[in-house]
Design an enzyme around this catalytic site. Structure first.
Site, PDB file in Angstrom:
ATOM      1  CG  ASP A 148      -1.957  -1.090   1.192  1.00 63.98           C
ATOM      2  OD1 ASP A 148      -2.366  -1.473   0.089  1.00 63.98           O
ATOM      3  OD2 ASP A 148      -2.345  -1.566   2.266  1.00 63.98           O
ATOM      4  CG  ASP A 183      -6.621  -1.557  -1.253  1.00 65.93           C
ATOM      5  OD1 ASP A 183      -6.929  -2.762  -1.375  1.00 65.93           O
ATOM      6  OD2 ASP A 183      -5.637  -1.172  -0.598  1.00 65.93           O
TER       7      ASP A 183
END
Length: 209
Positions: free
Chosen positions: A146, A180
């Site tokens: 991420d 995401d």
């Protein structure tokens, strides 16, 4: 629009999202140390973290269970997407489901392969792609990369507020990736504008079964 054109559009969306997702993840993994932060603006940072759990860092059971769950869920979504194209549902709806599918597959790639093809990222060391000594984990045990961090604003709750007084609040504190974002945008837009199509798609599946 014909089913073949809808299929082409779905495949194009999936490939574009997967390509963007993996290019960014591989760059971050091989150029930044774990926890390193690049300030683009006050409200936008590139901050490298690795996520062992689901979206927003939620942890469910073990890593292997989560990876297998992701794979099964993606197979189900893939079949659902195939049925939508075959039955010529609205192109917009098909593209949204394609976004959700692409996001799921993007994070599956990390979970399945990254532990094998990358060395470990630490606050002191940047990871190497295809290290000669092998990866940091086995198959199905990789961690999701991420990097997007948007701290739009923050403040401290007044001391007189019960329970939260004096504590800090930050919006938006979660760190996420392209996959995401693809899942989240796809689901939100689908629920806001395609709820009837969603219900109709399940009714269609029940009739055919």
């Amino acid at each position: 629009m014909t089913a073949s054109k809808k299929a082409f559009g779905a495949i194009a969306v999936i490939l574009l999202i997967l390509l963007a997702d993996q290019i960014i993840k591989i760059w971050v993994k091989t150029h930044l140390a774990l926890g390193e932060d690049i300030r683009i603006a006050d409200w936008f940072h590139i901050r490298f973290i690795e996520n062992e759990g689901m979206a927003m860092g939620i942890k469910v059971f073990g890593k292997l269970f989560l990876t297998v769950f992701r794979v099964i869920a993606s197979v189900v979504i893939a079949y659902y997407l195939y049925a939508l194209i075959r039955n010529k549902f609205k192109t917009g709806y098909i593209l949204l489901v394609s976004m959700i599918f692409a996001g799921a597959v993007g994070n599956i790639i990390d979970s399945v392969f990254y532990g094998v093809i990358f060395s470990e990222s630490t606050p002191m060391h940047v990871a190497m792609l295809f290290p000669p000594e092998g990866g940091y984990a086995g198959w199905l045990h990789g961690e999701v990369v991420d990097m997007f961090y948007f701290p739009f604003f923050s403040f401290t709750w007044p001391a007189w507020m019960p329970g939260i007084g004096g504590s800090d609040f930050e919006f938006f504190r979660y760190i996420f990736n392209v996959a995401d974002a693809s899942i989240s945008v796809g689901i939100v837009v689908l629920l806001l504008f395609f709820r009837k199509t969603l219900s109709l798609s399940f009714e269609k599946q029940e009739i055919e079964s």
